[in-house]
Scaffold this active site. Structure first.
Site, short mmCIF file in Angstrom:
data_model
loop_
_atom_site.label_atom_id
_atom_site.label_comp_id
_atom_site.label_asym_id
_atom_site.label_seq_id
_atom_site.Cartn_x
_atom_site.Cartn_y
_atom_site.Cartn_z
N PHE A 219 0.86 -1.20 0.00
CA PHE A 219 0.00 0.00 0.00
C PHE A 219 0.88 1.23 0.00
CE2 PHE A 219 -2.34 3.53 1.61
CZ PHE A 219 -3.62 3.38 1.11
N ASP A 325 9.18 3.03 1.66
CA ASP A 325 7.98 3.75 2.10
C ASP A 325 7.80 3.50 3.59
OD1 ASP A 325 5.40 4.44 2.85
OD2 ASP A 325 4.48 3.76 0.97
N LYS A 356 2.24 10.15 8.41
CA LYS A 356 1.55 9.63 9.60
C LYS A 356 2.14 10.15 10.92
CE LYS A 356 -0.51 5.44 7.65
NZ LYS A 356 -1.84 5.94 7.31
N THR A 381 2.59 24.65 -5.01
CA THR A 381 2.44 25.91 -4.29
C THR A 381 2.94 25.80 -2.84
OG1 THR A 381 0.60 26.66 -5.64
CG2 THR A 381 0.78 27.63 -3.46
#
Lengths: 498, 498
Positions: A219, A325, A356, A381
């Site tokens: 994931f 990750d 997280k 931005t």
């Protein structure tokens, strides 16, 4: 709401001696350590069936404007404290799910309250900068004393982002730009006219058909690029167009590990070989491989350090980048600050993504060539949020002050031992217990998983699942032995109800 | 930094009468209105060449850990106030770029300071919820009194996000799920086994080859899905894989509009016809059309209300969704709260995305069928940030208190008139002036654009460009006539230096 700040201030004396109220009365696992939150309840409190009447009414109200079908529990954060989460009906639960593994140092943490009240925070909130154009004068300092203070070994730079999905996607973008730069022969090579033209209609060579390889059950987020690497469940992916990117097999290990050492090593070897074959043969060339140290949404699937070292070798051998990750595994929960610290890699990952528990997001890197060759190629931005970067700095300060990584390693060992005893007692309900030596990042399979989770609130704990059959524990870093005692007792209560 | 909060408090008396110091001394455009920020400087202040020595040194320091090649100016936010942005060397510039069009109510706005100090803000910062699972008890109230209070007409629900890119991408996801649901015959239809299986390897039919149509020169963000709809500049897109999605032509209008009415109407008709042809014929079926009311990064390209009404008709006729990207145009700058309010649509857009001046992000929708048919299909851990949602609520309160949308419409007219005079005087330097009746959302083309922007700081203004040749004005909503006077004077100074 005015009571929150005051109650937070009351909690400042976190080193106060334990009182009878804060020590677990569970006979088997009496804990002696001081509680980090002196005002935490001694135990969960159940006032109504859950959801109670106030929660139901408020949920119906919210449903009018906001999709509530994934709602777990409307929360009264003003009454939540430390490891305990409160609802609107007076129920207070031990929270080992922690906002999907994203609260590290407790609800209403007094130090974070101070950070939230600081002048730096106020200016970050009201003068939000476009960080790539107009960073504040102290942005370098905020990075160096916060995000970069805990940078993984070998990585000393960061591109900041908003959440896990865009942290991964910006890392993928850096990988694609790096890959094409190598193909072109270096950063000084100019784009061709054909590239400049074709990219405006999304065609190769300007928009090349390259790929990111991820693993089965992995994931990595839910935007279009990250979702193309996510392989957790159909419901996450259905109906959304995806890139034709390769999926490598992730090892399916057998437990207990010590009884299946040879078999598991062979399985990992098989997966590594297939991974390398796919890298060599996939029709859309692979620019990077992304992997979680522990597949966290996909079922808490582990692999050995040897597997990850092998993966690192394969990526180096094939000139593809290695992205780790750490969105869910990072920031201490595995008993190391970064889960990949468990692997003893010879060379660091090329990029490590985080979010997280960091409460902010981004990717770390070390190789300066991963800065794209021209400005404005990796840009947006806001490029993150300094307010959240300040919160991460406060979290790091708490982790250091309370030695929470080491603490979590120890509490994890204690919790794992208790779960092992339960697994021996209830082998049908606690299968494939995993996460030994991985802090509190522990999970097991159970055939009646959804029923198990459904009954958890009724015994006073808030707990989550992963994959199809797994119960995943994601306590905060301030989870202590006396909380582990309550959790173990609660798990046994649930099992007895199944 | 401790001085910020104090100086913010001093600014509370925003209705104080103007003093000599705060009234422009420009002879031609003397303004009489009260300044919104009584402590704003009366004019820009130049202390050094820009960048000055302190800025250069601090930039070199930041460069060690953070890519600074897109850096415009390291900013001292503690000394920035209202419309004025300060650097480290004592330079204070009139800011009509405003963090890439994302600061609405001024630096160190006193009301936002109060919001930032509120108990709600503190709990949002330190107890960050996973909004889809554990929203706070007052989340419905925060939405109803903030984000949803200003919902576009006909749209009464919101999916919250973090920034413009994921606001657009989640809207695209909703569009794809809706499209497939219609194809299947309704929300109660189950996924097929083949869909469940194929989506896990990113293949159709589970991961269908559908598309989002966008317009040439459009900008919708820089993650993989949003970037596939972005058509602004090659540098934004090069080397990044993109979906094979269609690009419709955007009208290229001639100015002054009143002199080219028939020609422009024909051009818009041509673009509408081609858009409809592409929707009917593109090999990857079109689930939605996304468009900006004014193409903001791509060069400030305008089209008429009739064009957008035509586009709305085409999308209805062809059963594709109509997404209006108000990330840059929204929240008052065009003299309406939403730029598409200028169009007088018969039926509202299906979705409207927002970010930037909202300081938070998401998409509005009205049709309940746009909620995907099952939970967890549109989901992620944070789903936005309540802290930023509270800031948006504070911004809305300021906009209402000071009537800033109407104010911006008026100031825009005043500014536009002044620019018209300059365009008559310097026709070679102010070409295709556009944005009449669009608040302060004004731009023009100039052959020496980069030189123009480069000289702006030297005369005391911070100003940005868009597209290849355009100077874009993006003042805050608290920009007043006396600021317009300074800006006009500064523009003339720059032109004289070219």
């Amino acid at each position: 709401m005015a009571s929150i700040a005051r109650s937070s201030l009351r909690m400042r004396s976190v080193t106060r001696m334990p009182t009878a109220r804060t020590i677990s009365t569970t006979p088997h696992f009496r804990a002696a350590a001081k509680p980090f939150f002196a005002d935490e309840p001694a135990a969960p409190k159940l006032a109504t069936a859950i959801p109670g009447p106030k929660n139901k009414a408020a949920t119906a109200e919210l449903d009018k404007v906001f999709d509530v079908r994934s709602l777990n529990m409307l929360t009264d954060y003003s009454k939540s404290i430390g490891n305990y989460i409160a609802d609107l009906d007076g129920n207070v639960l031990l929270d080992v799910y922690a906002q999907i593994a994203s609260i590290p140092v407790g609800y209403n943490n007094p130090h974070l309250t101070k950070v939230a009240q600081s002048p730096e925070m106020i200016t970050s909130l009201i003068n939000r900068p476009a960080l790539g154009n107009f960073p504040s004068a102290d942005w370098a300092d905020i990075l160096n004393t916060g995000i970069l203070k805990v940078a993984p070994k070998g990585l000393n730079q960061v591109f900041t982002a908003m959440a896990g999905s865009d942290a991964n996607e910006t890392a993928y973008k850096a990988a694609f730009m790096y890959y094409r730069q190598l193909q072109r022969g270096g950063p000084e090579k100019e784009f061709t006219e054909e590239e400049l033209k074709t990219t405006m209609t999304n065609q190769a060579p300007g928009s090349p058909q390259l790929s990111i390889m991820s693993f089965k059950s992995g994931f990595h987020g839910r935007l279009f690029g990250s979702l193309s690497t996510t392989r957790s469940k159909p419901i996450h992916k259905l109906d959304i167009p995806a890139f034709d990117w390769p999926q490598a097999p992730f090892p399916s290990l057998k437990y207990p590990l010590e009884e299946h050492a040879q078999e598991n090593a062979q399985e990992e070897q098989r997966c590594l070989q297939e991974t390398e074959r796919l890298i060599k043969e996939w029709h859309n060339p692979v620019a990077a491989v992304v992997v979680e140290p522990i597949q966290s949404e996909g079922g808490d699937n582990h692999a050995s350090p040897a597997f990850f070292r092998g993966l690192r070798e394969i990526t180096k051998r094939n000139n593809v980048l290695f992205i780790v990750d750490e969105v869910q595994t990072g920031v201490g929960a595995t008993g190391k600050f970064w889960a990949h610290d468990h692997w003893n890699l010879e060379t660091p990952p090329d990029m490590v993504t985080f979010s997280k528990k960091a409460q902010t997001a981004g990717y770390y890197y070390g190789n300066p060539a991963l800065r794209p060759n021209k400005p404005y190629r990796q840009f947006n931005t806001w490029m993150g949020d300094p307010a959240r970067a300040l919160i991460f700095r406060g979290i790091i300060e708490e982790i250091e002050r309370l030695n929470l990584v080491e603490h979590t390693a120890q509490t994890g060992d204690y919790l794992y031992s208790g779960l092992q005893r339960l697994a021996e007692k209830y082998p049908e309900h606690l299968q494939n217990l995993r996460g030994k030596g991985q802090g509190t990042f522990i999970a097991w399979d159970t055939p009646k998983r959804d029923e198990f989770l459904g009954k958890a609130k009724g015994v006073g704990v808030n707990i989550g699942g992963s994959g199809v059959n797994a119960v995943r524990l994601r306590p905060m870093l301030i989870f202590q032995q006396h909380h582990a005692d309550i959790l173990l007792e609660s798990i046994e209560k649930i099992i007895k109800q199944l």
